[in-house]
Motif scaffolding. Structure first.
Motif, short mmCIF file in Angstrom:
data_model
loop_
_atom_site.label_atom_id
_atom_site.label_comp_id
_atom_site.label_asym_id
_atom_site.label_seq_id
_atom_site.Cartn_x
_atom_site.Cartn_y
_atom_site.Cartn_z
N LEU A 33 0.94 -1.21 0.13
CA LEU A 33 0.08 -0.03 0.03
C LEU A 33 0.79 1.14 0.02
CD1 LEU A 33 -3.00 -1.12 2.53
CD2 LEU A 33 -3.14 -0.61 -0.19
N MET A 34 2.13 1.18 0.23
CA MET A 34 3.02 2.22 0.15
C MET A 34 2.99 2.97 -1.10
SD MET A 34 6.96 1.21 -0.01
CE MET A 34 7.58 0.23 -1.38
N PHE A 35 2.65 2.42 -2.26
CA PHE A 35 2.74 2.86 -3.56
C PHE A 35 1.27 3.63 -3.71
CE2 PHE A 35 5.01 -1.03 -4.13
CZ PHE A 35 6.06 -0.42 -4.49
N VAL A 36 0.37 3.89 -3.04
CA VAL A 36 -0.65 4.88 -2.72
C VAL A 36 -0.01 6.29 -2.70
CG1 VAL A 36 -2.74 5.52 -1.36
CG2 VAL A 36 -2.24 3.05 -1.97
N VAL A 37 1.08 6.32 -1.90
CA VAL A 37 1.88 7.68 -1.56
C VAL A 37 2.45 7.92 -2.98
CG1 VAL A 37 3.52 8.97 -0.31
CG2 VAL A 37 1.98 7.01 0.88
N PRO A 38 2.06 9.25 -3.46
CA PRO A 38 2.84 9.52 -4.73
C PRO A 38 4.12 9.68 -4.82
CG PRO A 38 0.89 11.13 -4.02
CD PRO A 38 1.27 10.16 -2.98
N ASP A 39 5.03 10.05 -3.73
CA ASP A 39 6.38 10.01 -3.57
C ASP A 39 6.99 8.59 -3.68
OD1 ASP A 39 6.33 12.67 -3.50
OD2 ASP A 39 6.48 12.74 -1.36
N ALA A 40 6.04 7.47 -3.36
CA ALA A 40 6.79 6.09 -3.38
C ALA A 40 6.47 5.27 -4.75
CB ALA A 40 6.13 5.17 -2.25
N ARG A 41 5.58 6.05 -5.54
CA ARG A 41 5.23 5.31 -6.86
C ARG A 41 6.62 5.08 -7.86
NH1 ARG A 41 -0.15 8.52 -7.63
NH2 ARG A 41 -1.36 7.63 -5.98
N VAL A 42 6.44 4.02 -8.37
CA VAL A 42 7.35 3.59 -9.32
C VAL A 42 6.75 3.50 -10.58
CG1 VAL A 42 8.96 2.48 -7.73
CG2 VAL A 42 7.22 1.25 -8.95
N PRO A 43 7.55 3.55 -11.83
CA PRO A 43 7.03 3.48 -13.06
C PRO A 43 6.43 1.85 -13.18
CG PRO A 43 9.25 4.08 -13.30
CD PRO A 43 9.01 3.88 -12.01
N TRP A 44 5.35 1.82 -14.07
CA TRP A 44 4.82 0.49 -14.20
C TRP A 44 5.31 -0.56 -14.49
CZ3 TRP A 44 4.53 -1.61 -18.98
CH2 TRP A 44 4.74 -1.00 -19.90
N TYR A 45 6.40 -0.31 -15.43
CA TYR A 45 7.28 -1.53 -15.85
C TYR A 45 8.12 -2.07 -14.75
CZ TYR A 45 10.81 2.17 -16.61
OH TYR A 45 11.55 3.27 -16.32
N GLU A 46 8.73 -1.04 -13.75
CA GLU A 46 9.37 -1.60 -12.70
C GLU A 46 8.63 -2.22 -11.81
OE1 GLU A 46 11.41 1.37 -10.67
OE2 GLU A 46 12.58 2.31 -12.40
N ALA A 47 7.13 -1.97 -11.58
CA ALA A 47 6.15 -2.49 -10.60
C ALA A 47 6.10 -4.18 -11.32
CB ALA A 47 4.98 -1.92 -10.57
N ILE A 48 5.41 -4.06 -12.68
CA ILE A 48 5.66 -5.34 -13.35
C ILE A 48 6.86 -6.28 -13.23
CG2 ILE A 48 5.25 -6.59 -15.73
CD1 ILE A 48 3.11 -4.25 -16.40
N GLU A 49 8.16 -5.76 -13.35
CA GLU A 49 9.23 -6.35 -13.40
C GLU A 49 9.46 -7.11 -11.69
OE1 GLU A 49 13.95 -5.92 -13.70
OE2 GLU A 49 12.72 -4.04 -13.86
N ALA A 50 8.97 -6.23 -10.96
CA ALA A 50 9.36 -6.77 -9.52
C ALA A 50 8.37 -7.97 -9.13
CB ALA A 50 8.97 -5.65 -8.55
N LEU A 51 7.17 -7.58 -9.69
CA LEU A 51 6.07 -8.79 -9.62
C LEU A 51 6.53 -9.90 -9.97
CD1 LEU A 51 2.80 -6.48 -9.46
CD2 LEU A 51 3.83 -7.78 -7.75
N SER A 52 7.05 -9.80 -11.39
CA SER A 52 7.35 -10.99 -12.13
C SER A 52 8.64 -11.81 -11.60
CB SER A 52 7.76 -10.39 -13.51
OG SER A 52 6.47 -9.98 -14.25
#
Length: 112
Positions: A45-64
């Motif tokens: 849920l930390m990704f709800v905070v705008p300062d902690a958001r990462v680009p979508w491709y990094e999020a998909i990479e981390a999840l994968s």
């Protein structure tokens, strides 16, 4: 700072390996099974905070990468029932897989 954070991360990961190895000697409970994913979900849920958001491709990479590595542990771990309690029966490769994952993580961190 990079070396310090890598050493601290490695120590924490090695402590986790020891805790996991000891935990497999005790029976599994509903609480031990449900709480870790719950706590990881709240950390997500930390990704709800705008300062902690990462680009979508990094999020998909981390999840994968996380899904791929977790499959290794799932495939090598088995549960068995003894005296009406559920125990994790780990393979002989369990500790080596966790240490291998730690080394891969450290290498990825140093590259990035």
């Amino acid at each position: 700072m990079l070396i310090l954070s890598t050493v601290v991360g490695a120590m924490m990961a090695l402590a986790m390996v020891v805790i996991r190895l000891k935990a497999s000697k005790k029976p599994a409970t509903i609480r031990k099974i449900i709480l870790p994913p719950f706590f990881m979900a709240t950390g997500f849920l930390m990704f709800v905070v705008p300062d902690a958001r990462v680009p979508w491709y990094e999020a998909i990479e981390a999840l994968s990468v996380g899904a791929a590595f977790s499959l290794l542990l799932i495939r090598t771990s088995k549960f068995e029932i003894k005296n009406d309690q559920i125990y994790l029966t780990r393979s002989k490769a369990f500790a080596f897989i966790l240490i291998g994952l730690l080394l891969v993580r450290i290498v990825f961190k140093l590259i990035i």
